[in-house]
Design a protein around this motif. Structure first.
Motif, PDB file in Angstrom:
ATOM      1  N   SER A 118      36.830  -5.478  44.208  1.00 51.35           N
ATOM      2  CA  SER A 118      35.738  -5.816  44.781  1.00 51.35           C
ATOM      3  C   SER A 118      35.082  -4.825  45.673  1.00 51.35           C
ATOM      4  CB  SER A 118      35.483  -7.357  45.357  1.00 51.35           C
ATOM      5  OG  SER A 118      36.098  -8.301  44.469  1.00 51.35           O
ATOM      6  N   LEU A 119      35.964  -4.292  46.580  1.00 47.44           N
ATOM      7  CA  LEU A 119      35.468  -3.556  47.659  1.00 47.44           C
ATOM      8  C   LEU A 119      35.249  -2.050  46.861  1.00 47.44           C
ATOM      9  CD1 LEU A 119      38.261  -3.713  50.421  1.00 47.44           C
ATOM     10  CD2 LEU A 119      35.973  -4.874  50.473  1.00 47.44           C
ATOM     11  N   ASN A 120      35.764  -1.871  46.078  1.00 48.29           N
ATOM     12  CA  ASN A 120      35.618  -0.629  45.128  1.00 48.29           C
ATOM     13  C   ASN A 120      34.263  -0.685  44.293  1.00 48.29           C
ATOM     14  OD1 ASN A 120      36.137   1.693  44.049  1.00 48.29           O
ATOM     15  ND2 ASN A 120      37.489   1.046  42.404  1.00 48.29           N
ATOM     16  N   PHE A 121      34.163  -2.077  43.835  1.00 48.03           N
ATOM     17  CA  PHE A 121      32.829  -2.540  42.971  1.00 48.03           C
ATOM     18  C   PHE A 121      31.524  -2.307  43.948  1.00 48.03           C
ATOM     19  CE2 PHE A 121      29.736  -6.129  42.047  1.00 48.03           C
ATOM     20  CZ  PHE A 121      29.289  -5.553  41.045  1.00 48.03           C
ATOM     21  N   LEU A 122      31.884  -2.593  45.288  1.00 54.17           N
ATOM     22  CA  LEU A 122      30.705  -2.585  46.218  1.00 54.17           C
ATOM     23  C   LEU A 122      30.414  -1.204  46.998  1.00 54.17           C
ATOM     24  CD1 LEU A 122      31.154  -5.982  48.182  1.00 54.17           C
ATOM     25  CD2 LEU A 122      29.418  -5.325  46.769  1.00 54.17           C
ATOM     26  N   ASN A 123      31.401  -0.301  46.580  1.00 54.68           N
ATOM     27  CA  ASN A 123      31.403   1.152  47.087  1.00 54.68           C
ATOM     28  C   ASN A 123      31.834   1.067  48.582  1.00 54.68           C
ATOM     29  OD1 ASN A 123      31.151   3.857  46.616  1.00 54.68           O
ATOM     30  ND2 ASN A 123      29.046   3.970  47.199  1.00 54.68           N
ATOM     31  N   LEU A 124      32.741   0.461  49.027  1.00 52.98           N
ATOM     32  CA  LEU A 124      33.062   0.363  50.368  1.00 52.98           C
ATOM     33  C   LEU A 124      34.307   1.352  50.560  1.00 52.98           C
ATOM     34  CD1 LEU A 124      32.799  -3.489  51.555  1.00 52.98           C
ATOM     35  CD2 LEU A 124      31.020  -1.683  51.037  1.00 52.98           C
ATOM     36  N   LEU A 125      34.049   1.902  51.625  1.00 48.82           N
ATOM     37  CA  LEU A 125      35.372   3.084  51.855  1.00 48.82           C
ATOM     38  C   LEU A 125      36.533   2.188  52.122  1.00 48.82           C
ATOM     39  CD1 LEU A 125      33.431   5.457  54.625  1.00 48.82           C
ATOM     40  CD2 LEU A 125      33.831   6.025  52.070  1.00 48.82           C
ATOM     41  N   ASN A 126      37.616   3.054  51.779  1.00 49.55           N
ATOM     42  CA  ASN A 126      38.999   2.509  51.994  1.00 49.55           C
ATOM     43  C   ASN A 126      39.291   2.877  53.400  1.00 49.55           C
ATOM     44  OD1 ASN A 126      39.542   1.839  49.399  1.00 49.55           O
ATOM     45  ND2 ASN A 126      40.338   3.942  48.800  1.00 49.55           N
ATOM     46  N   PRO A 127      39.885   1.770  53.962  1.00 53.27           N
ATOM     47  CA  PRO A 127      40.391   1.773  55.425  1.00 53.27           C
ATOM     48  C   PRO A 127      41.181   3.191  55.541  1.00 53.27           C
ATOM     49  CG  PRO A 127      41.248  -0.206  54.810  1.00 53.27           C
ATOM     50  CD  PRO A 127      40.480   0.384  53.649  1.00 53.27           C
ATOM     51  N   ASN A 128      41.441   3.715  56.701  1.00 53.37           N
ATOM     52  CA  ASN A 128      42.565   4.812  56.747  1.00 53.37           C
ATOM     53  C   ASN A 128      43.987   4.300  56.754  1.00 53.37           C
ATOM     54  OD1 ASN A 128      39.995   5.577  58.537  1.00 53.37           O
ATOM     55  ND2 ASN A 128      40.881   7.685  57.632  1.00 53.37           N
ATOM     56  N   ILE A 129      44.056   3.053  57.181  1.00 45.64           N
ATOM     57  CA  ILE A 129      45.382   2.367  57.329  1.00 45.64           C
ATOM     58  C   ILE A 129      45.042   0.911  57.088  1.00 45.64           C
ATOM     59  CG2 ILE A 129      47.436   1.510  58.650  1.00 45.64           C
ATOM     60  CD1 ILE A 129      47.026   4.175  60.327  1.00 45.64           C
ATOM     61  N   GLU A 130      45.646   0.246  56.097  1.00 49.83           N
ATOM     62  CA  GLU A 130      45.569  -1.163  55.812  1.00 49.83           C
ATOM     63  C   GLU A 130      46.808  -1.906  55.924  1.00 49.83           C
ATOM     64  OE1 GLU A 130      44.485  -2.095  51.776  1.00 49.83           O
ATOM     65  OE2 GLU A 130      42.951  -3.349  52.518  1.00 49.83           O
ATOM     66  N   PRO A 131      47.063  -1.983  57.177  1.00 49.51           N
ATOM     67  CA  PRO A 131      48.703  -2.610  57.455  1.00 49.51           C
ATOM     68  C   PRO A 131      48.648  -4.229  56.831  1.00 49.51           C
ATOM     69  CG  PRO A 131      47.336  -2.622  59.399  1.00 49.51           C
ATOM     70  CD  PRO A 131      46.281  -2.010  58.451  1.00 49.51           C
ATOM     71  N   ILE A 132      49.899  -4.522  56.705  1.00 47.30           N
ATOM     72  CA  ILE A 132      49.963  -5.755  55.807  1.00 47.30           C
ATOM     73  C   ILE A 132      50.619  -6.637  57.055  1.00 47.30           C
ATOM     74  CG2 ILE A 132      51.005  -7.195  54.016  1.00 47.30           C
ATOM     75  CD1 ILE A 132      50.256  -4.433  52.230  1.00 47.30           C
ATOM     76  N   ALA A 133      50.511  -7.895  57.234  1.00 52.66           N
ATOM     77  CA  ALA A 133      51.048  -8.507  58.209  1.00 52.66           C
ATOM     78  C   ALA A 133      52.658  -8.803  58.128  1.00 52.66           C
ATOM     79  CB  ALA A 133      50.481  -9.914  58.471  1.00 52.66           C
ATOM     80  N   THR A 134      53.060  -9.131  56.760  1.00 51.26           N
ATOM     81  CA  THR A 134      54.507  -9.224  56.646  1.00 51.26           C
ATOM     82  C   THR A 134      55.297  -7.917  56.814  1.00 51.26           C
ATOM     83  OG1 THR A 134      54.009  -8.975  54.132  1.00 51.26           O
ATOM     84  CG2 THR A 134      54.348 -11.364  55.147  1.00 51.26           C
ATOM     85  N   GLY A 135      54.687  -6.818  56.686  1.00 50.19           N
ATOM     86  CA  GLY A 135      55.220  -5.504  56.893  1.00 50.19           C
ATOM     87  C   GLY A 135      55.283  -5.117  58.434  1.00 50.19           C
TER      88      GLY A 135
END
Ligand code: AMP
Ligand code: ZN
Length: 487
Positions: A118-135
């Motif tokens: 959906s973010l791609n569809f909306l043409n939103l920029l990827n964050p530089n870092i997308e940390p995951i809580a369980t990581g």
């Protein structure tokens, strides 16, 4: 003119939720901006309200990039987390995995993939870092250990709670939300007997025998509280004090207030976490906050069904035409109106981008420099995008009416900055957005060709008045008919 090109010299004012006023933006490290935005809990499809928040922060990040800053944009994924006020004492992901009959991590994968698409569809920029809580369980455990050591957290039966009464003796509480301790979230309905005080919040929850999402900790098997996740991930990637912390206004209390209390405690200060806190307002429907739990929500897929072509741009336009700190109420009528306004601008952009000025007119009736300065002023005033859009409309009307009269230098400047504002900063998608407009434009071309043929007939019949009128009208939209060639 010089200020326009020295982009970082722009005087940008941001409404800082922490200070409750607009403040001049000044980065902590010259030329760098660090921004953390609370990401979604991936237990279901996101609704339009969630996307409003991510669209707003996308524009904010894009603007910093446009100004020439090196931006580190961190936006997390919450894939586990104990929530206060939850009578089931379990997280939403686990609950959903039971409903769908699949593993919790399958739920996480399914809805994270959908979110990314959906973010791609909306043409939103990827964050530089997308940390995951369980990581980042190790980092969260480390922080909880520090809080326990400082006696600002206590252990009861394998769970850890943040001691609010101790905290308020040492630090300011409620600075962000202006909330007093008595209003703190936990209601008596869900009073947890393990807490010394019902206002304390959970940092680590002991896992029951059937709680499959659990991790080994010094206090036994368990899982983290929601607030500690963001503190651990923001500090890990941006440091103990960074530029901007953002999210929807519903997160201001208790989530952000608790985050602030945690990091202040760890760093022995009243000034940790972010220098500027930014909160975007809610998308409502029939006057109520759009939310999963209330069931009054629309998904992106719901509006795609109605608007197949450039739905992503129209939705973005619908969101951006209101200020980020105002509530937007979703209605089909307003959505339709947005489509009309959006097509209006995109049509003029198409004319602008396909036009080649031949003569350098002396006419300086439109001062492009002044217009550019006006546009930047709108954004610099706490991201007043609705004002920017009204400036784009001013230019759009000019393009449609009097493009031929614009001085050549002004024309190229206008073209450059219209594209900057619309595509680079507001982030509208190029290909899709022009598609529908292109179809209309093909039809328009046919009509124009027919009009030229009709005019030719008129001239043969010496109907000068209307043939001249048609020529003038066509000239105004950039079509110059050379009658010598027509003869
Ligand atoms: P959640 O997954 O519930 O944590 O939400 C993800 C993001 O969407 C958060 O920044 C929320 O503040 C935001 N959000 C939730 N509901 C709405 C809404 N109705 N309008 C705007 N933003 C929202
Ligand atoms: Zn958060």
């Amino acid at each position: 003119m010089k200020n326009i090109f020295i982009r970082r010299k722009h005087i940008l004012k941001i409404y800082n939720s922490l200070k409750k006023k607009k403040e001049l933006f000044s980065p902590l490290h010259k030329n760098y901006v660090g921004i953390y935005v609370c990401g979604p809990t991936v237990y279901d499809y996101l609704h339009l309200g969630n996307y409003r928040t991510f669209i707003i922060f996308d524009v904010i990040v894009r603007y910093f990039i446009h100004l020439g800053y090196k931006v580190r944009y961190v936006r997390n994924i919450t894939d586990v987390g104990h929530l206060e006020n939850n009578e089931f004492e379990e997280d939403k992901i686990l609950k959903k995995s039971i409903i769908e009959g699949i593993e919790p991590m399958e739920i996480v994968n399914k809805y994270t993939t959908s979110f990314h698409n959906s973010l791609n569809f909306l043409n939103l920029l990827n964050p530089n870092i997308e940390p995951i809580a369980t990581g980042h369980i190790i980092e969260q455990i480390d922080m909880i250990k520090k809080l326990v050591k400082k006696k600002l957290a206590y252990i009861v039966n394998g769970s850890i709670y943040f001691d609010i009464n101790k905290y308020i003796k040492l630090y300011n509480y409620g600075v962000l939300s202006n909330n007093k301790i008595d209003n703190l979230y936990t209601s008596d309905t869900f009073y947890n007997k393990e807490k010394k005080n019902s206002k304390d919040f959970c940092l680590w929850k002991k896992a029951n025998y059937n709680h499959i999402m659990n991790w080994t900790s010094p206090w036994g098997k368990g899982f983290p509280g929601w607030h500690i996740e963001c503190t651990a991930m923001s500090i890990k990637y941006l440091g103990s004090y960074f530029d901007i912390h953002g999210g929807g206004i519903d997160l201001k209390f208790p989530h952000h207030e608790c985050e602030l209390a945690q990091s202040n405690s760890i760093y022995n200060t009243n000034n940790s976490s972010a220098r500027y806190w930014m909160h975007s307002n809610m998308l409502t429907i029939d006057g109520y906050k759009m939310s999963k739990s209330k069931g009054n929500f629309l998904k992106l897929q719901d509006i795609i069904k109605e608007y197949t072509n450039n739905c992503s741009n129209i939705f973005k336009f619908f969101i951006l035409k209101s200020h980020y700190r105002s509530i937007i109420n979703f209605s089909k009528i307003d959505f339709k109106k947005s489509e009309k306004s959006y097509l209006n601008i995109i049509r003029s952009l198409e004319i602008l981008n396909n036009f080649t000025p031949t003569k350098n007119t002396q006419d300086n009736f439109f001062n492009t420099n002044d217009w550019i300065i006006k546009c930047y002023k709108s954004i610099n005033d706490d991201f007043n995008i609705p004002l920017l859009i009204s400036n784009l409309f001013e230019a759009s009307n000019l393009i449609k009416r009097s493009l031929l009269k614009i001085n050549k230098d002004n024309f190229f400047l206008l073209k450059k900055y219209m594209n900057y504002f619309f595509f680079d900063i507001l982030g509208f998608k190029k290909d899709n957005s022009l598609k529908r407009s292109n179809n209309k434009s093909k039809k328009l071309d046919i009509i124009i060709k027919k009009l030229i043929i009709i005019r030719k007939e008129m001239r043969k019949n010496k109907e000068w008045y209307y043939s001249d009128k048609i020529r003038k009208e066509l000239l105004n939209i950039g079509i110059n008919i050379n009658d010598d060639k027509l003869q």
